[in-house]
Design an enzyme around this catalytic site. Structure first.
Site, mmCIF file in Angstrom:
data_model
loop_
_atom_site.group_PDB
_atom_site.id
_atom_site.type_symbol
_atom_site.label_atom_id
_atom_site.label_comp_id
_atom_site.label_asym_id
_atom_site.label_seq_id
_atom_site.Cartn_x
_atom_site.Cartn_y
_atom_site.Cartn_z
ATOM 1 N N ASP A 1 0.825 -1.203 0.000
ATOM 2 C CA ASP A 1 0.000 0.000 0.000
ATOM 3 C C ASP A 1 0.865 1.261 0.000
ATOM 4 O O ASP A 1 1.910 1.312 0.656
ATOM 5 C CB ASP A 1 -0.865 -0.028 1.276
ATOM 6 C CG ASP A 1 -1.828 1.133 1.355
ATOM 7 O OD1 ASP A 1 -2.759 1.179 0.538
ATOM 8 O OD2 ASP A 1 -1.641 2.010 2.230
ATOM 9 N N GLU B 1 1.857 -0.353 -4.866
ATOM 10 C CA GLU B 1 0.843 0.595 -5.297
ATOM 11 C C GLU B 1 1.488 1.945 -5.589
ATOM 12 O O GLU B 1 1.833 2.701 -4.676
ATOM 13 C CB GLU B 1 -0.240 0.762 -4.229
ATOM 14 C CG GLU B 1 -1.439 1.470 -4.819
ATOM 15 C CD GLU B 1 -2.095 2.439 -3.892
ATOM 16 O OE1 GLU B 1 -3.213 2.849 -4.198
ATOM 17 O OE2 GLU B 1 -1.494 2.793 -2.860
HETATM 18 C C1 LAG Z 1 -3.945 3.580 -0.375
HETATM 19 N N1 LAG Z 1 -3.074 3.555 -1.275
HETATM 20 O O1 LAG Z 1 -1.992 4.319 -1.292
HETATM 21 C C2 LAG Z 1 -5.183 2.776 -0.324
HETATM 22 O O2 LAG Z 1 -5.350 2.040 -1.497
HETATM 23 C C3 LAG Z 1 -6.305 3.696 -0.001
HETATM 24 O O3 LAG Z 1 -7.520 3.008 0.013
HETATM 25 C C4 LAG Z 1 -5.996 4.356 1.349
HETATM 26 O O4 LAG Z 1 -6.911 5.425 1.653
HETATM 27 C C5 LAG Z 1 -4.637 5.040 1.345
HETATM 28 N N2 LAG Z 1 -3.664 4.436 0.567
HETATM 29 C C6 LAG Z 1 -4.069 5.044 2.731
HETATM 30 O O5 LAG Z 1 -3.708 3.748 3.129
HETATM 31 C C7 LAG Z 1 -8.084 5.055 2.342
HETATM 32 C C8 LAG Z 1 -9.191 6.054 2.007
HETATM 33 C C9 LAG Z 1 -9.032 7.361 2.749
HETATM 34 C C10 LAG Z 1 -8.894 7.102 4.241
HETATM 35 C C11 LAG Z 1 -7.649 6.214 4.412
HETATM 36 C C12 LAG Z 1 -7.376 5.872 5.854
HETATM 37 O O6 LAG Z 1 -9.180 6.289 0.592
HETATM 38 O O7 LAG Z 1 -10.221 8.165 2.540
HETATM 39 O O8 LAG Z 1 -8.737 8.320 4.939
HETATM 40 O O9 LAG Z 1 -7.857 4.966 3.719
HETATM 41 O O10 LAG Z 1 -8.433 5.193 6.445
HETATM 42 C C13 LAG Z 1 -9.651 8.543 5.995
HETATM 43 C C14 LAG Z 1 -10.483 9.804 5.788
HETATM 44 C C15 LAG Z 1 -9.574 11.033 5.851
HETATM 45 C C16 LAG Z 1 -8.843 11.069 7.173
HETATM 46 C C17 LAG Z 1 -8.059 9.786 7.326
HETATM 47 C C18 LAG Z 1 -7.332 9.699 8.651
HETATM 48 O O11 LAG Z 1 -11.135 9.720 4.518
HETATM 49 O O12 LAG Z 1 -10.387 12.209 5.695
HETATM 50 O O13 LAG Z 1 -7.949 12.170 7.225
HETATM 51 O O14 LAG Z 1 -8.955 8.660 7.235
HETATM 52 O O15 LAG Z 1 -8.223 9.763 9.731
#
Ligand code: LAG
Ligand code: CA
Length: 500
Positions: free
Chosen positions: A196, A232
């Site tokens: 990741d 990734e």
């Molecule tokens: C990846 N690749 O580089 C993953 O494929 C992707 O799904 C991951 O983001 C990202 N890296 C980090 O491992 C996902 C969501 C984000 C989410 C994050 C952490 O797309 O939206 O962020 O996982 O759970 C979420 C909130 C943010 C917040 C963060 C921390 O959406 O607004 O700031 O959590 O609390």
């Protein structure tokens, strides 16, 4: 390394997104093994933060709390049982490892395995990691420690990705903890990793970590086997290039799914005829350096790359055609997506439409426990699991790719627009008609030996008979192909293993 360590040179894997380990073990035995799937990419197996608002989103699994194997998919024992049972069926397990960061900044609590953490003062005692193990605002260089500019390589790699606490991989201690985690997974029998957020780590640091990885478990693999690595890296032409990573393993080729989506949707004047040149002949990394996919867990919900062009289970006809092309064409190692359903809720934001439900987690009971995958007597999945990999057209193209392995693309034919056909040496042949209105009506060279073949798109070879269309290839390898424009799934695919 670049080779996937599959059994019998199998050519494709499936991402069983958010599935429980017990369900994956059963799926290996009853479905994936028999249908020739080479392996499964599983959701991150390590303990993650429990997110309550919104309630138990899928993305909580990208917020590590420790490297204990304890998540909504199951515990350490469940994971071991799955790896063993899948390997017994010749189906490999690839773990999604989240090693760039721990959870998002702020708050404290307990992870899915019960481990305490404090994300205010950067304390993860179950690893243990403390504040010294993370990058800080001065190594990062922004006021809030977060990545602010994607034009700045240092920010991308040393700052917090959407606020998640960024590990300092120049530290020997941190490298050791990550390598120990990955080595624990291979000791169980895992065949490799999806890494990741690789773009957010320095290639030199990753090389140092990979250099500490042990060989695979000799109970399942030849001695000296090295873990498969798929990193990734989203490279759509920014300041970080996928070419910085390909000496260590494959990269996830996001340009592929984006372009496949555009072509099958006929966007920007693109046609199927262009597909002849997809791959390294276009703008992508070379065959041996890429993992390709039509969609993944991010792009199917507009996270990641590709936007509205990405095809998913929601566009099932085009999705089957795009998957069939991907599985038929000799480019990259292939990963199919297997999803769960959620209701989208499109809302207008300043930059355009956004699905406000894109966070929704897997089918779960009232206490947030992930639901099992139940399968009806027709072999279709229920209670919210889509199981694209079980759709006949997708499932049968996996065998097509296995049968065609090692044979190049020959006998390319197109009508200049949205009708194409080609063979894989003398092993397999496919024709796709995406015109919509016009039939594909042509006599084409299949490359195959003469005989009757079962079209694995419209049916299956069963008990020596074909439940779909039968295609007769003449002594000269040619056959007449007719595919109506409005066919349910307008393509045909035959191969050496589908001879009636
Ligand atoms: C990846 N690749 O580089 C993953 O494929 C992707 O799904 C991951 O983001 C990202 N890296 C980090 O491992 C996902 C969501 C984000 C989410 C994050 C952490 O797309 O939206 O962020 O996982 O759970 C979420 C909130 C943010 C917040 C963060 C921390 O959406 O607004 O700031 O959590 O609390
Ligand atoms: Ca980083």
């Amino acid at each position: 390394q670049h080779a996937p360590n599959t059994a019998d040179n199998k050519q494709a894997i499936v991402h069983l997104f958010e599935w429980r380990w017990a369900d994956i073990a059963a799926e290996c035995e009853t479905f994936l093994g028999p249908y020739g799937f080479g392996g499964v990419q599983v959701s991150p197996p390590n303990e993650n933060r429990v997110i309550a608002i919104p309630y138990r989103p899928w993305w909580e699994r990208y917020q590590p709390i420790s490297y204990h194997l304890n998540t909504r998919s199951g515990n350490d024992e469940d994971f071991r049982d799955m790896v063993h049972r899948c390997n017994q069926q010749g189906v490999r397990i690839y773990a999604d490892v989240v090693i760039n960061h721990m959870c998002g900044f702020g708050g404290s609590g307990h992870g899915t395995g019960g481990s305490y953490f404090n994300a205010e003062n950067l304390d993860f005692p179950a690893v243990p990691y403390g504040s010294n193990d993370f990058n800080n605002c001065s190594t990062c260089g922004t006021s809030d420690c977060k990545v602010q500019s994607y034009d700045d390589v240092n920010q991308i790699r040393n700052c917090r990705l959407v606020s998640m606490l960024d590990l300092n991989h120049s530290s020997d201690y941190v490298r050791g903890k990550i390598a120990d985690y990955m080595n624990y997974l291979t000791s169980i029998g895992v065949a490799g990793f999806r890494v990741d957020a690789a773009k957010h780590m320095w290639p030199g640091d990753l090389a140092a970590i990979f250099g500490r990885l042990s060989d695979l478990n000799t109970a399942y693999f030849p001695s000296g086997s090295r873990p498969f690595i798929a990193m990734e890296v989203i490279d759509l032409g920014g300041v970080i290039s996928s070419s910085e990573y390909i000496h260590m393993g494959r990269i996830t080729e996001f340009r592929y799914g984006k372009q496949i989506g555009q072509i099958f949707r006929k966007q920007y004047g693109q046609t199927l005829a262009y597909l002849q040149y997809i791959g390294e002949n276009w703008d992508k990394e070379s065959d041996n350096n890429v993992l390709v996919f039509v969609d993944n867990h991010d792009t199917q919900r507009s996270h990641g790359a590709g936007g509205e062009s990405i095809l998913t289970f929601r566009d099932s006809k085009l999705y089957k055609m795009a998957n069939a092309f991907m599985l038929a064409f000799p480019y990259g190692f292939v990963r199919m997506m297997s999803s769960y359903y959620w209701d989208q809720w499109w809302e207008l934001q300043s930059w355009g439409l956004k699905d406000s439900n894109d966070w929704i987690g897997p089918p779960a009971d009232g206490s947030g426990n992930t639901m099992g995958v139940s399968i009806n007597n027709k072999g279709n999945c229920r209670n919210g699991w889509i199981c694209e990999h079980r759709w006949r057209q997708n499932r049968n193209m996996v065998m097509f790719r296995n049968v065609a392995a090692g044979h190049g693309m020959f006998n390319w034919w197109d009508n200049g627009y949205h009708q194409i056909a080609f063979s894989r040496g003398d092993r397999a042949f496919i024709a796709i008609n995406n015109e919509g209105l016009w039939a594909l009506d042509a006599t084409l060279q299949t490359g195959l030996s003469s005989g009757d073949y079962c079209d694995v798109i419209s049916g299956d070879l069963s008990n020596g008979g074909c439940t779909g269309k039968t295609i007769t290839v003449g002594g000269d390898g040619r056959t007449h192909i007719y595919i109506a424009g409005d066919d349910e799934v307008p393509m045909i695919a035959i191969h050496a293993g589908s001879k009636v």
